[in-house]
Design an enzyme around this catalytic site. Structure first.
Site, PDB file in Angstrom:
ATOM      1  N   GLY A 143       0.833  -1.094   0.188  1.00  0.00           N
ATOM      2  CA  GLY A 143      -0.113   0.046   0.076  1.00  0.00           C
ATOM      3  C   GLY A 143       0.778   1.287  -0.063  1.00  0.00           C
ATOM      4  O   GLY A 143       2.237   1.205   0.084  1.00  0.00           O
ATOM      5  N   HIS A 157     -19.805  -6.987 -34.110  1.00  0.00           N
ATOM      6  CA  HIS A 157     -19.440  -8.307 -33.742  1.00  0.00           C
ATOM      7  C   HIS A 157     -18.261  -8.724 -34.817  1.00  0.00           C
ATOM      8  O   HIS A 157     -18.540  -8.322 -36.023  1.00  0.00           O
ATOM      9  CB  HIS A 157     -20.553  -9.558 -34.328  1.00  0.00           C
ATOM     10  CG  HIS A 157     -20.268 -10.743 -34.224  1.00  0.00           C
ATOM     11  ND1 HIS A 157     -20.083 -11.547 -33.200  1.00  0.00           N
ATOM     12  CD2 HIS A 157     -20.089 -11.638 -35.350  1.00  0.00           C
ATOM     13  CE1 HIS A 157     -19.657 -12.905 -33.512  1.00  0.00           C
ATOM     14  NE2 HIS A 157     -19.689 -13.039 -35.005  1.00  0.00           N
TER      15      HIS A 157
HETATM   16  P1  NAI Z   1      -3.008  -2.320  -2.222  1.00  0.00           P
HETATM   17  O1  NAI Z   1      -3.520  -1.571  -1.346  1.00  0.00           O
HETATM   18  O2  NAI Z   1      -3.599  -2.527  -3.645  1.00  0.00           O
HETATM   19  O3  NAI Z   1      -2.550  -3.838  -2.019  1.00  0.00           O
HETATM   20  C1  NAI Z   1      -1.758  -3.920  -0.862  1.00  0.00           C
HETATM   21  C2  NAI Z   1      -1.982  -5.356  -0.265  1.00  0.00           C
HETATM   22  O4  NAI Z   1      -0.968  -5.707   0.714  1.00  0.00           O
HETATM   23  C3  NAI Z   1      -3.225  -5.787   0.242  1.00  0.00           C
HETATM   24  O5  NAI Z   1      -3.499  -6.801  -0.306  1.00  0.00           O
HETATM   25  C4  NAI Z   1      -2.903  -5.885   1.600  1.00  0.00           C
HETATM   26  O6  NAI Z   1      -3.834  -6.800   2.287  1.00  0.00           O
HETATM   27  C5  NAI Z   1      -1.546  -6.392   1.750  1.00  0.00           C
HETATM   28  N1  NAI Z   1      -0.686  -6.118   3.010  1.00  0.00           N
HETATM   29  C6  NAI Z   1      -0.903  -5.171   3.662  1.00  0.00           C
HETATM   30  N2  NAI Z   1       0.005  -5.233   4.688  1.00  0.00           N
HETATM   31  C7  NAI Z   1       0.688  -6.296   4.562  1.00  0.00           C
HETATM   32  C8  NAI Z   1       1.516  -6.964   5.368  1.00  0.00           C
HETATM   33  N3  NAI Z   1       2.070  -6.663   6.476  1.00  0.00           N
HETATM   34  N4  NAI Z   1       1.907  -8.630   4.988  1.00  0.00           N
HETATM   35  C9  NAI Z   1       1.499  -8.967   3.835  1.00  0.00           C
HETATM   36  N5  NAI Z   1       0.598  -8.342   3.283  1.00  0.00           N
HETATM   37  C10 NAI Z   1       0.072  -6.889   3.316  1.00  0.00           C
HETATM   38  O7  NAI Z   1      -1.578  -1.532  -2.431  1.00  0.00           O
HETATM   39  P2  NAI Z   1      -0.248  -1.439  -3.730  1.00  0.00           P
HETATM   40  O8  NAI Z   1      -0.444  -2.710  -4.550  1.00  0.00           O
HETATM   41  O9  NAI Z   1       0.812  -1.132  -2.939  1.00  0.00           O
HETATM   42  O10 NAI Z   1      -0.869  -0.411  -4.516  1.00  0.00           O
HETATM   43  C11 NAI Z   1      -0.604   1.014  -3.934  1.00  0.00           C
HETATM   44  C12 NAI Z   1      -1.929   1.881  -4.750  1.00  0.00           C
HETATM   45  O11 NAI Z   1      -1.352   1.996  -5.779  1.00  0.00           O
HETATM   46  C13 NAI Z   1      -3.131   1.165  -4.527  1.00  0.00           C
HETATM   47  O12 NAI Z   1      -4.217   2.170  -3.973  1.00  0.00           O
HETATM   48  C14 NAI Z   1      -3.366   0.874  -5.856  1.00  0.00           C
HETATM   49  O13 NAI Z   1      -4.758   1.121  -6.102  1.00  0.00           O
HETATM   50  C15 NAI Z   1      -2.674   1.935  -6.621  1.00  0.00           C
HETATM   51  N6  NAI Z   1      -2.023   1.351  -7.856  1.00  0.00           N
HETATM   52  C16 NAI Z   1      -2.902   1.366  -8.896  1.00  0.00           C
HETATM   53  C17 NAI Z   1      -2.652   0.905 -10.188  1.00  0.00           C
HETATM   54  C18 NAI Z   1      -3.623   0.516 -11.294  1.00  0.00           C
HETATM   55  O14 NAI Z   1      -4.872   1.260 -11.306  1.00  0.00           O
HETATM   56  N7  NAI Z   1      -3.512  -0.340 -12.230  1.00  0.00           N
HETATM   57  C19 NAI Z   1      -1.411  -0.082 -10.425  1.00  0.00           C
HETATM   58  C20 NAI Z   1      -0.384   0.287  -9.299  1.00  0.00           C
HETATM   59  C21 NAI Z   1      -0.887   0.869  -8.145  1.00  0.00           C
END
Ligand code: NAI
Length: 462
Positions: free
Chosen positions: A268, A441
């Protein structure tokens, strides 16, 4: 000391869009950005470079998996990692230069440096203090730290380091099964790395429609991903050959460890507002570190606004852009508005995953009467021709009124297809409206129409 109508602090998707719109609406505008290039995290070390690597490795995967099936003989190409990095950088540079051009075209002044707000109506950049009638904070976010795991951007990396590894790792441990972990995990899995994802919860991509998440996990596992779920990471240590990650399984509290060449911390992001001087100024903050705003994006200080990752809501570039435009319109005396109920989310893996509106779990929790129409891509000729018959479209509509409440897609081009549902939702359309709309289609989008048909008298091809 220069005087502006608006100074936007931060040149990412929220900030630069806000600045351009302000200028287009006749306001004398500056944008403060301390990086060498405009575009913020998204263009420099986020959405755009990751999409370049996903694009390149998707083609590699296609070559491995599907070329021979189509009569394309000759073996999969070799990977030149340095060249792939150059391609990625070219894509980034093309886009960041593009924003610089748009600033010039729209007469937005780029104040180069890191900004702070010494007093209401003032923005300090370097030694210079500029005055502004309105200040917009668009400073984005940074990776959240994980206790016990020290990031060195070499072998223990955030998304930033993961985009520019010195070499392709043989093994990668990803901490966090969220968007970043699964996108970057996909890049390296396709490049041959053994990818293991360690996730605290017992599901991947928390918040996603559960049926989609389950299917997503199965399809990623088929691509070689290993998942260790319900596991709490305790810490990490460098070893001679890489990094060791220690974790405890939550069900029985047993301790385990896993070693890899590289560890990606993707647990996150948190709002980035350090150095702005908000505390001294008395700007109210949310308990989780975001800037508190009202329905017009104004903080508790008159004339100071905030948007994007720095405020509550999903940390998405397009949400920030929309908020930037809305603020600009408000400042120009118009009526800016963002419909936060219709913000799509996309994960750019293969298959892609896209969603908008409510999940089935949310509707159940709200006790809302709904109907669901689902259509599998196995029934879609175009998807099958591309070997992408996995996945489905799931459309949710109000049981009484038939109004579309949400849509969840896992399958080819899901990130493009979701937008017809976004438009439909913005117009308050019913599932029948979609079902009665002629779809060309053969296209993958026909699956959306079929899901809409399935909300009524039934899909044709299922
Ligand atoms: P995320 O919030 O999507 O996922 C973080 C994951 O880490 C969650 O599944 C959570 O349960 C897990 N987690 C948290 N603490 C943990 C721990 N101590 N041990 C193991 N697992 C743990 O965050 P992410 O992937 O870092 O992305 C950050 C932000 O960037 C998000 O808000 C995301 O929406 C955005 N982003 C969006 C993209 C897109 O729209 N395609 C691409 C990349 C990032």
């Amino acid at each position: 000391m220069a005087e502006f109508d608006v100074i936007v602090i931060g040149g990412g998707p929220g900030g630069y869009v806000c600045a351009i719109r302000c200028a287009q609406l006749g306001l004398k505008t500056a944008c403060v950005e301390g990086r060498e290039t405009l575009g913020g995290t998204c263009l420099n070390v986020g959405c755009i470079p990751s999409k370049a690597l996903l694009n390149a490795t998707h083609h590699l995967h296609e070559a491995h998996e599907n070329f021979a099936k189509m009569g394309l003989i000759g073996g999969a190409p070799m990977v030149d990692w340095a060249k792939m990095q150059d391609y990625k950088q070219d894509v980034v540079t093309g886009n960041t230069k593009g924003i610089e051009f748009l600033f010039k075209k729209n007469k937005v002044t780029w104040l180069k440096g890191w900004g702070s707000i010494p007093a209401a109506g003032q923005v300090k950049v370097g030694d210079e203090v500029h005055s502004a009638k309105h200040i917009v904070i668009a400073t984005g976010s940074e990776p959240a730290a994980l206790p016990g795991v020290t990031v060195d951007e070499d072998v223990v990396v955030t998304s930033t380091g993961a985009l520019s590894l010195g070499r392709i790792p043989k093994s990668l441990v990803v901490i966090g099964a969220g968007v970043i972990g699964l996108e970057m995990g996909s890049v390296y899995a396709r490049l041959g790395a053994e990818v293991t994802v360690v996730e605290y919860l017992d599901t991947i991509t928390p918040g996603m429609d559960e049926e989609v998440a389950k299917s997503f996990r199965r399809l990623l596992a088929r691509q070689g991903f290993k998942f260790i779920l319900a596991a709490a990471v305790q810490g990490s240590e460098r070893t001679e050959s890489g990094v060791k990650v220690r974790y405890k399984l939550r069900k029985d509290n047993t301790a385990h460890e896993i070693e890899a060449d590289v560890v990606l911390v993707a647990t996150g992001r948190r709002p980035y507002t350090a150095g702005l001087g908000l505390e001294a100024l008395g700007v109210a903050m949310e308990p989780r570190g975001q800037v508190r705003i009202d329905e017009h994006f104004q903080t508790n200080m008159k004339g100071i606004y905030a948007i994007g990752d720095a405020v509550p809501g999903p940390m998405l570039a397009h949400k920030a852009e929309d908020e930037g435009m809305a603020v600009a319109e408000n400042l120009a005396g118009k009526h800016g508005h963002v419909n936060h109920d219709v913000i799509p989310g996309v994960i750019y893996t293969t298959p892609e995953v896209a969603s908008v509106g409510k999940t089935e779990e949310q509707l159940k929790a709200e006790g809302r009467a709904y109907k669901m129409g689902k259509f599998p891509f196995m029934g879609n000729a175009r998807a099958k021709a591309m070997f992408q018959g996995d996945g489905f479209v799931k459309l949710l509509a109000d049981k009484e009124t038939d109004r579309i409440l949400g849509c969840h897609i896992i399958g080819p081009s899901a990130g493009e297809m979701i937008h017809e549902v976004c438009v439909a939702m913005e117009f308050g359309a019913s599932a029948q409206d979609l079902a009665l709309t002629c779809h060309a289609h053969p296209t993958c989008s026909e699956a959306v129409r079929e899901a809409a048909l399935a909300c009524g008298d039934g899909a044709i091809h299922a």
